[in-house]
Design a protein around this motif. Structure first.
Motif, mmCIF file in Angstrom:
data_model
loop_
_atom_site.group_PDB
_atom_site.id
_atom_site.type_symbol
_atom_site.label_atom_id
_atom_site.label_comp_id
_atom_site.label_asym_id
_atom_site.label_seq_id
_atom_site.Cartn_x
_atom_site.Cartn_y
_atom_site.Cartn_z
ATOM 1 N N ARG A 159 -0.516 6.849 6.607
ATOM 2 C CA ARG A 159 -0.457 7.062 5.164
ATOM 3 C C ARG A 159 -1.669 7.796 4.610
ATOM 4 O O ARG A 159 -1.609 8.332 3.502
ATOM 5 N N PRO A 161 -0.214 6.971 -5.138
ATOM 6 C CA PRO A 161 -1.155 5.850 -5.211
ATOM 7 C C PRO A 161 -2.292 5.972 -4.216
ATOM 8 O O PRO A 161 -3.436 5.618 -4.534
ATOM 9 N N LEU A 211 8.177 12.327 -13.707
ATOM 10 C CA LEU A 211 7.838 10.962 -13.334
ATOM 11 C C LEU A 211 6.570 10.588 -14.079
ATOM 12 O O LEU A 211 5.559 11.271 -13.962
ATOM 13 N N LEU A 227 -1.172 0.864 -0.602
ATOM 14 C CA LEU A 227 -0.453 1.341 0.571
ATOM 15 C C LEU A 227 0.636 0.351 0.985
ATOM 16 O O LEU A 227 1.303 0.557 1.983
ATOM 17 N N GLY A 228 0.784 -0.725 0.247
ATOM 18 C CA GLY A 228 1.816 -1.710 0.571
ATOM 19 C C GLY A 228 1.371 -2.722 1.605
ATOM 20 O O GLY A 228 2.191 -3.439 2.157
ATOM 21 N N ILE A 282 5.649 11.550 -3.578
ATOM 22 C CA ILE A 282 5.417 10.472 -4.541
ATOM 23 C C ILE A 282 4.659 9.326 -3.882
ATOM 24 O O ILE A 282 3.787 8.715 -4.483
ATOM 25 N N ARG A 313 3.141 0.089 4.043
ATOM 26 C CA ARG A 313 4.403 0.774 3.806
ATOM 27 C C ARG A 313 4.315 2.219 4.294
ATOM 28 O O ARG A 313 3.319 2.890 4.053
ATOM 29 N N GLU A 338 6.590 -0.892 -4.708
ATOM 30 C CA GLU A 338 6.056 -1.329 -5.997
ATOM 31 C C GLU A 338 5.052 -0.347 -6.588
ATOM 32 O O GLU A 338 5.162 0.050 -7.739
ATOM 33 N N THR A 339 4.066 0.050 -5.763
ATOM 34 C CA THR A 339 2.985 0.851 -6.330
ATOM 35 C C THR A 339 3.364 2.316 -6.513
ATOM 36 O O THR A 339 2.592 3.079 -7.047
ATOM 37 N N GLU A 340 4.559 2.696 -6.042
ATOM 38 C CA GLU A 340 4.946 4.091 -6.210
ATOM 39 C C GLU A 340 5.984 4.237 -7.313
ATOM 40 O O GLU A 340 5.816 4.996 -8.256
ATOM 41 N N ILE A 341 7.096 3.494 -7.160
ATOM 42 C CA ILE A 341 8.190 3.688 -8.111
ATOM 43 C C ILE A 341 8.574 2.355 -8.756
ATOM 44 O O ILE A 341 9.754 2.068 -8.961
ATOM 45 N N VAL A 342 7.578 1.544 -9.067
ATOM 46 C CA VAL A 342 7.728 0.270 -9.777
ATOM 47 C C VAL A 342 8.631 -0.711 -9.017
ATOM 48 O O VAL A 342 8.150 -1.545 -8.284
ATOM 49 N N HIS A 360 1.681 0.682 -15.151
ATOM 50 C CA HIS A 360 2.304 0.958 -13.867
ATOM 51 C C HIS A 360 1.640 0.078 -12.810
ATOM 52 O O HIS A 360 0.428 -0.138 -12.875
ATOM 53 N N PRO A 361 2.417 -0.426 -11.834
ATOM 54 C CA PRO A 361 1.804 -1.306 -10.833
ATOM 55 C C PRO A 361 0.661 -0.658 -10.053
ATOM 56 O O PRO A 361 -0.214 -1.350 -9.551
ATOM 57 N N ALA A 362 0.675 0.688 -9.946
ATOM 58 C CA ALA A 362 -0.382 1.333 -9.173
ATOM 59 C C ALA A 362 -1.642 1.537 -9.992
ATOM 60 O O ALA A 362 -2.685 1.873 -9.454
ATOM 61 N N PHE A 380 3.608 8.061 -14.717
ATOM 62 C CA PHE A 380 2.825 6.935 -14.214
ATOM 63 C C PHE A 380 1.988 6.430 -15.374
ATOM 64 O O PHE A 380 1.089 7.113 -15.825
ATOM 65 N N LEU A 404 12.800 6.515 -11.877
ATOM 66 C CA LEU A 404 12.367 5.625 -10.803
ATOM 67 C C LEU A 404 13.546 5.106 -10.001
ATOM 68 O O LEU A 404 13.516 5.064 -8.769
ATOM 69 N N ASN A 452 8.606 -4.265 4.601
ATOM 70 C CA ASN A 452 7.554 -3.436 5.191
ATOM 71 C C ASN A 452 7.758 -3.315 6.691
ATOM 72 O O ASN A 452 8.173 -4.267 7.307
#
Lengths: 327, 390
Positions: free
Chosen positions: B200, B350, B11, B123-124, B346, A295, A217-221, B17-19, B13, A135, A209
């Motif tokens: 996205r 999510p 990798l 998606l952030g 990557i 993002r 966060e949601t992709e690579i912690v 994991h946050p996602a 997940f 990560l 952003n």
């Protein structure tokens, strides 16, 4: 002798370490509170009035936590890189004319400061890369790609105030910038476009952003920050807050400026207030953009930078030169 | 030359994991930013619920089925009650059928809004996440008003429903619905027009119609790939044969289409609730309780928020089921989804994951996973019984 003593005091207290430390923590609170309010949340409320001490409490708490060393990394080098990154941000603060006068100032410091800011990001990148986690490596690579794509537009945008005012000193630019625009109204449209491009570029510089990919966060912690803990994380967080504070102050001082030249104490205090308000304005705009976007993907962002932002920044630079020559 | 510059990174997940909002593991092989291969590994939330059904009476089974999935709990109880009613050969009164449809749709609205919020977060886009979840409170309050509880409503029972609504409640619900509709229409505009969301999601995770049919995907995932299926219309249950509604189908086949299907379904559900409450038949809400079922076998199919939900019940007489099999929509969708990751970056993981609206707690029941090889194997009933004896 007195001069040296003064320099040490300045670099330790104002506008050096202590000042940057508290400014960074305040800026973090400001950003968190604003983000919270924009997202229809409360933001920090618990520690201190309106939660103003929350970043400080977080900092103290992290200092108490265990710092975990992952096998196969070089902890001393990582510590060194983090401390270097933090000290570079503090060093940069000495070039910013908070009181109207910079502590350190020479012809060309307007070029030095963005380079130092880029260097500090690079140190954080190396610190992340050294932790050798899938990560962190991905996060660090993303940060590197972003920094590379960022440098050209950042430097060409920063060259604009220098071209407008004909000076390469941050201190001087911050004094004459608004008068320069009033005297040469033809420059105002160029300045406005520059502000727009700057808002986008700064967003990537401070990794918010829609350009928060290095620690998505949601992709690579937490991206390159994933393996940091305890004191190390406290210092990295502080460094990133200092980055936000110093970058915003720097941008505010050269793009808005308007500081008084007088050497009276009242004028100096007024200058501090003016520059800090401008800094918070810059952070407000950055937070607003952060809150109304999703993002992006790193390839889309790089595409966007190389195809649109870099050409328009260079074009704007040429335009500014042409306008200046005509005037 | 390219191969020497980048190496393949494993990798992982999950399970934390946050996602991921539930424990599940995905192993991605990543080259640079590109996903080469994705392997899901399910089984972290296995709770042995199907076995528990066999130990408990039909009445206790209602509460058990509700706990298979907290988010779409009404779909599970509707399906469970229907399958038991089919075996017992009873038909709930019309008013109960309408009330089931109302609560089922409110549950769908809450589930879809939850997913849309989570999608925004993945998606952030944290602001959108917070705002959607704020407005989801409106529908949570409605569920509480009608059923007495926000989430685990325990509203359905065998042969009807447990609580009636009065005119005052209906009026209150009808007053809130326009507010909700207005907000959802605004979010529809956001998902449709926001440039960062479109960048996205458009053309990401494309599942062509042919593949959607081949992998037997269900629910919004199928409807986002131009497959026109909806159990509510195809095999009407509860009061859906009397309520007019549209089935939303989009043909873009990407993540964006799957999210848009859900936004439009929320609007459609609001209309269903409104129609059902305005045309609520009078009469009783449940039949007298029957404790035991005659020997027999039945299935029931329900359109849960995530897609088709199937219950298969075998009864050998008595007060407990002999065997109850549950097929949840996520199990049907997950296999197709793991193909979608390949070739994407990557950052798309999510987005694709959220577009199938995974509910792993639903999925994990009798599939056993060999930890060493990572292969999952279905175990037959006889095999399970044999293992149970050992």
């Amino acid at each position: 002798m007195n001069h040296v003593l003064l320099l040490i005091l300045q670099s330790l207290i104002f506008p050096g370490f202590i000042f940057v430390f508290f400014l960074a923590l305040f800026v973090e609170w400001f950003e968190r509170k604003l983000t919270g309010r924009m997202e229809n949340r409360m933001g920090p409320t618990y520690t201190g009035p309106h939660g103003i001490l929350q970043p400080f409490a977080d900092f103290i708490k992290l200092l108490q936590k265990e710092t975990i060393d992952v096998v196969s990394m070089v902890p001393q080098v990582i510590d060194l890189l983090i401390v270097l990154a933090l000290s570079i941000y503090i060093f940069c603060a000495l070039f910013i004319p908070y009181t109207g006068n910079s502590v350190l100032s020479f012809r060309g410091d307007i070029i030095l400061v963005p380079l130092l800011l880029g260097l500090a990001s690079g140190f954080l990148y190396f610190a992340g890369l050294l932790t050798k986690n899938a990560l962190t490596v991905i996060g660090a690579l993303r940060l590197l790609l972003q920094v590379v794509a960022l440098d050209i537009p950042m430097i060409s945008l920063i060259a604009l105030p220098a071209i407008f005012t004909g000076s390469l000193t941050i201190e001087k630019i911050s004094h004459i910038m608004p008068y320069c625009l009033i005297k040469q109204p033809l420059l105002i449209p160029v300045w406005l476009i520059a502000l727009l491009l700057l808002a986008i570029t700064e967003q990537a510089e401070i990794e918010r952003n829609p350009f928060s990919m290095p620690h998505a966060e949601t992709e690579i912690v937490a991206g390159y920050l994933t393996e940091f803990s305890g004191v190390r994380l406290a210092l990295v967080n502080l460094a990133r807050d200092a980055q936000l504070a110093v970058t915003s102050s720097f941008v505010a001082s050269i793009f808005i400026g308007g500081l008084l030249t007088s050497n009276v104490l009242t004028a100096k205090v007024i200058n501090v207030v003016i520059l800090l308000l401008e800094t918070f304005l810059v952070i407000f705009v950055a937070t607003e953009i952060k809150c109304i976007t999703a993002r992006l993907r790193i390839d889309i962002a790089l595409d966007f930078f190389w195809k649109y932002i870099i050409p328009s920044c260079i074009g704007l630079l040429l335009l500014a030169i042409v306008v200046k020559v005509i005037i | 030359m390219e191969g020497s510059l980048t190496s393949i990174i494993n990798l992982i997940f999950g399970p934390q994991h946050p996602a991921l909002h539930e424990p599940e593991l995905f192993r991605f092989k990543v080259e640079g930013e590109i996903v080469v291969k994705a392997e899901p590994r399910i089984g972290y939330v296995h709770r042995g619920i199907e076995k528990l059904f066999e130990k408990n009476t039909y009445i206790k089974g209602i509460y058990l089925s509700e706990r298979i999935c907290g988010i779409c709990n009404v779909a599970h109880t509707v399906c469970y009650c229907q399958v038991v009613e089919n075996v017992m050969n009873i038909e709930p009164p019309p008013r109960a059928k309408y009330l089931r449809a109302v609560v089922h749709e409110l549950n769908r609205i809450h589930s879809h809004l939850l997913l849309l919020g989570v999608a925004a977060e993945e998606l952030g886009f944290d602001t959108l996440f917070m705002l959607i979840w704020r407005d989801r409170e409106l529908v949570m309050d409605l569920i509480e008003l009608i059923t007495g509880n926000r989430v685990m409503s325990a509203f359905n029972t065998i042969g009807g429903v447990r609580r009636d609504v009065n005119a005052e409640t209906i009026e209150k619900v009808l007053k809130v619905l326009p507010k909700l509709e207005e907000r959802v229409k605004y979010y529809r505009k956001v998902f449709e027009e926001d440039p960062t969301i479109r960048k996205r999601t458009v053309d990401v995770g494309i599942l062509p119609r042919r593949d959607a049919i081949r992998y037997c995907v269900v629910g919004p995932m199928a409807r986002g790939s131009a497959v026109d299926v909806d159990i509510r219309r195809d095999i009407p249950y509860a009061a859906y044969d009397e309520i007019p509604f549209n089935v939303i189908v989009r043909d873009e086949c990407d993540v964006w289409a799957r999210l848009m299907v859900r936004v439009d379904e929320v609007l459609e559900s609001i209309n269903i609730v409104r129609y059902a409450l305005e045309h609520l038949p009078s009469g009783q809400i449940r039949l007298p309780l029957k404790r035991s079922a005659p020997p027999g076998e039945a299935i029931s199919r329900v359109e849960a928020p995530r897609g088709e939900l199937l219950y298969h019940l075998v009864s050998k007489g008595g007060i407990t089921p002999y065997r109850l099999k549950v097929r949840t929509p996520t199990l049907a969708n997950l296999l197709a989804a793991s193909k979608l990751f390949e070739g994407h970056t990557i950052a798309d993981i999510p987005a694709i994951l959220v577009s199938i609206d995974p509910c792993f707690a639903c999925t994990d029941r009798v599939t056993l996973v060999d930890v060493k090889s990572g292969k999952s194997t279905k175990v037959s009933l006889r095999e399970l019984a044999r293992r149970g004896r050992e």
